[in-house]
Scaffold this active site. Structure first.
Site, short mmCIF file in Angstrom:
data_model
loop_
_atom_site.label_atom_id
_atom_site.label_comp_id
_atom_site.label_asym_id
_atom_site.label_seq_id
_atom_site.Cartn_x
_atom_site.Cartn_y
_atom_site.Cartn_z
N CYS A 1 0.79 -1.22 0.00
CA CYS A 1 0.00 0.00 0.00
C CYS A 1 0.83 1.28 0.00
CB CYS A 1 -0.98 0.04 1.17
SG CYS A 1 -1.94 -1.48 1.36
N ARG B 1 -4.27 0.50 -2.20
CA ARG B 1 -4.14 -0.77 -1.50
C ARG B 1 -3.54 -1.89 -2.35
NH1 ARG B 1 -8.71 -4.88 1.01
NH2 ARG B 1 -7.33 -5.88 2.53
N LEU B 2 -2.58 -2.60 -1.73
CA LEU B 2 -2.10 -3.87 -2.24
C LEU B 2 -2.63 -4.91 -1.26
CD1 LEU B 2 -0.28 -5.44 -4.27
CD2 LEU B 2 1.58 -5.16 -2.63
N ASP C 1 -5.18 -6.45 9.53
CA ASP C 1 -4.34 -5.87 10.57
C ASP C 1 -4.55 -4.37 10.66
OD1 ASP C 1 -3.16 -5.62 8.05
OD2 ASP C 1 -1.12 -5.59 8.84
N LEU D 1 13.48 -14.16 -2.12
CA LEU D 1 14.59 -13.71 -2.97
C LEU D 1 15.82 -14.49 -2.55
CD1 LEU D 1 13.77 -9.92 -2.73
CD2 LEU D 1 13.78 -11.21 -4.87
N SER E 1 13.12 -11.41 2.09
CA SER E 1 14.47 -11.05 1.66
C SER E 1 15.45 -11.21 2.82
CB SER E 1 14.49 -9.62 1.15
OG SER E 1 15.80 -9.13 1.00
#
Length: 617
Positions: free
Chosen positions: A2, A50-51, A103, A262, A380
């Site tokens: 987001c 938003r994501l 959340d 990753l 990551s």
């Protein structure tokens, strides 16, 4: 993950300014391609993109505490709180009722319950804005380690704010002006906490709440590193690090979307991949974790070791993936991928500043775009080197004892500072004095343990400098570029519990066998193949193809024929002196070498043009 933005004005009625907040919000579309919204009131406008990660069907933002009551707090939030389920249960017991599974709502209810002290209870990566109409107060909050960005720009009667500078600069009252200090931050590899580079713009410092009200601005730091005696023996310390990492990775796999990793083949990313693979199997997942690596076509064949890179990544990444049972996807790039004008433009727009590590940033964007085709979240290994002592400057006595930021030592050895002097920029910006001043300020912040002297004291200083300066530089790069691909990257090694514990572990434990990251290596014994554990630290890969340098030099030549803005900063003679050096004189050098300086000059020129920057020296 987001993106957020907003505008507070205490002297104007903003209800008729929806076009402005809409324009500011649109700049965050890459950070949030799934949904968007604004919240409008007399003195505050909030925007959000938003994501969707948790409860995708619900959780539209900005989110008011009650849909039908504009007198209660409203939040625009980005990030992930990994302990939100425990907090939700605690808040429910206190009488709060929830209408979503997000959340975001947990964070909003936490503010309602505990007020401005609520961030102390959060474990995660986040940046947020909360407007409370009851007090007409705005709270800007950032996570402890500064993983998620947040900027603000005070005005005569309020403040503008956003996840990235571009959101603020979309407001007609925000000017894209850069003065000498801004240029020093760009070219000096300093990354002063709170400095927004653009004049008048500030970055919310990590672990900080910035409050704006009719009585002005107030800043509170809700967490900080503290020096404490370390009482565990080596075996206990090794076990504790392992247990913390297992818990952290398990928590950070929480999502209602696909999560991958990753994987470079180095110890840090391999550890995250291995622990994620194990945790998913224990949860009953039938599909293996997907691990992504990046490589350049022909890289292994023409690879030559240097001060930064000892060996190619791919063979090690393949072995790790096989060892842990991951599905391994190699994203292979060629020169055209990192020279593509669209890619370079996208990276500039992602960072709002000239590139800092050359082709690494372009290849990172291409890699993140490939990940995004399969998933929304990736873990990551970033930030382990700063905490456990992985970089060369922790082990080079000249760098350790240098009276400056330790990463400036390899920068100078690789020709970076020399190149900046050669073009006349280092001296014109009085960089020696600026770096010294910022370094002295940073040392004054270091939390110290009474009675600690010598090597222990100095390595504590270096660890603090890395955690609060260099790490923020890398985290900002990773966040901006990954979010430009609409990919959320989580960083397990920034969990504050691990940071607090390892920060206070004596250097002789971190380096007990005389090698970098001894403590982490031993904590991962049995989890990873010996090849990954025993491998020397390598940075993120950079192309060694001479054709890339040829193309870069051609672009620099192009600057000299069109009266480019960069010529207002450095003389043509200085640039030509760099171009007159033989090919390969400066090597690759990553963010250190003179090749990176040439990259910055090209991108500085593009940046001034694209952002209509006014430079005032």
């Amino acid at each position: 993950m987001c993106g957020l933005t907003g505008w507070v004005s205490y002297q104007r009625d903003l209800t008729g300014q929806t076009e402005i907040i809409d324009a500011m919000t649109r700049t965050m579309e890459c950070r949030g391609p799934d949904d968007g919204g604004t919240w409008v009131s007399e003195h505050a406008l909030l925007g959000h993109r938003r994501l969707s990660i948790i409860d995708p069907a619900a959780g539209a933002q900005p989110m008011p505490a009650e849909a039908e009551d504009d007198s209660l707090p409203v939040i625009s939030y980005t990030g992930e709180v990994y302990n939100y389920r425990e907090l939700r249960d605690e808040l429910a017991e206190l009488g709060h009722r929830f209408r979503t599974g997000t959340d975001t709502e947990v964070v909003l209810r936490a503010y309602q319950q505990w007020g401005a002290e609520f961030p102390e209870r959060l474990n995660g990566i986040y940046a947020m804005a909360i407007w409370d109409p009851r007090s007409e107060e705005l709270l800007l909050v950032r996570d402890r380690m500064g993983v998620k960005p947040l900027y603000y720009y005070p005005t005569e009667d309020g403040v503008l704010f956003g996840s990235e500078p571009k959101a603020v600069l979309a407001h007609p009252e925000a000017e894209a002006v850069v003065d000498a200090d801004g240029l020093r931050e760009i070219f000096g590899i300093v990354k002063t906490p709170g400095h927004g580079v653009f004049r008048g713009m500030h970055e919310v410092r990590p672990a900080t709440v910035v409050r704006f009200g009719r009585d002005g601005q107030h800043t509170t730091q809700y967490w900080q590193l503290r020096a404490r005696p370390h009482t565990d023996d080596l075996d206990t310390t090794i076990r504790k690090v392992r247990e913390l990492l297992e818990d952290i990775v398990q928590r950070q796999l929480v999502a209602d979307v696909t999560v991958g990793t990753l994987l470079s083949g180095g110890m840090d990313s391999s550890a995250v991949t291995a622990l994620a693979a194990r945790a998913l199997r224990e949860k009953g997942h039938e599909q293996p974790v997907q691990a992504f690596s990046v490589d350049f076509k022909g890289h292994s064949e023409r690879f030559a070791s240097n001060v930064q890179w000892e060996d190619p990544d791919t063979p090690f990444a393949i072995e790790v993936a096989e060892h842990v049972g991951a599905e391994h996807i190699i994203v292979e790039l060629d020169n055209q991928d990192v020279l593509d004008p669209e890619v370079r433009e996208s990276v500039l727009r992602a960072q709002d500043l000239p590139v800092s590590t050359g082709d690494m940033e372009y290849s990172l964007l291409v890699l993140c775009r490939e990940l995004r085709k399969r998933m929304t979240v990736a873990l990551s290994g970033e930030a382990a080197d700063e905490l456990f002592g992985g970089y060369t400057w922790f082990h080079d006595e000249e760098a350790v004892q240098a009276d400056t930021f330790p990463w400036h030592h390899p920068f100078e050895k690789a020709g970076g500072i020399g190149a900046l002097r050669q073009v006349g920029l280092w001296d014109r910006l009085e960089m020696d004095e600026y770096v010294k001043r910022r370094y002295t300020q940073a040392l004054e912040e270091v939390p110290r343990l009474e009675g600690e002297t010598g090597t222990r004291e100095r390595m504590r200083e270096l660890t603090y400098l890395n955690l609060t300066r260099w790490e923020n530089f890398l985290l900002d790069r990773k966040d901006r570029i990954s979010m430009a691909a609409s990919l959320e990257v989580r960083v397990p090694f920034t969990d504050h519990r691990l940071v607090e514990y390892v920060y206070n572990t004596p250097w002789e434990m971190k380096n007990f066998d005389g090698r970098e990251k001894s403590l982490l290596r031993e904590a991962l014994r049995g989890v990873l193949p010996d090849s990954a554990l025993d491998r020397k630290k390598n940075p993120y890969p950079s192309t060694q193809d001479e054709k890339y340098e040829t193309a870069l030099r051609e672009r620099v030549e192009g600057l000299l024929t069109k009266g480019s803005p960069v010529l207002d900063l450095v003389p043509e003679s200085g640039i030509r002196s760099l171009l007159d050096e033989p090919f390969g004189t400066y090597g690759v050098g990553g963010p250190w070498g003179a090749r990176a300086v040439l990259e910055r000059l090209v991108e500085f020129d593009n940046w001034v043009t694209e952002y209509n920057v006014r430079v005032e020296l």
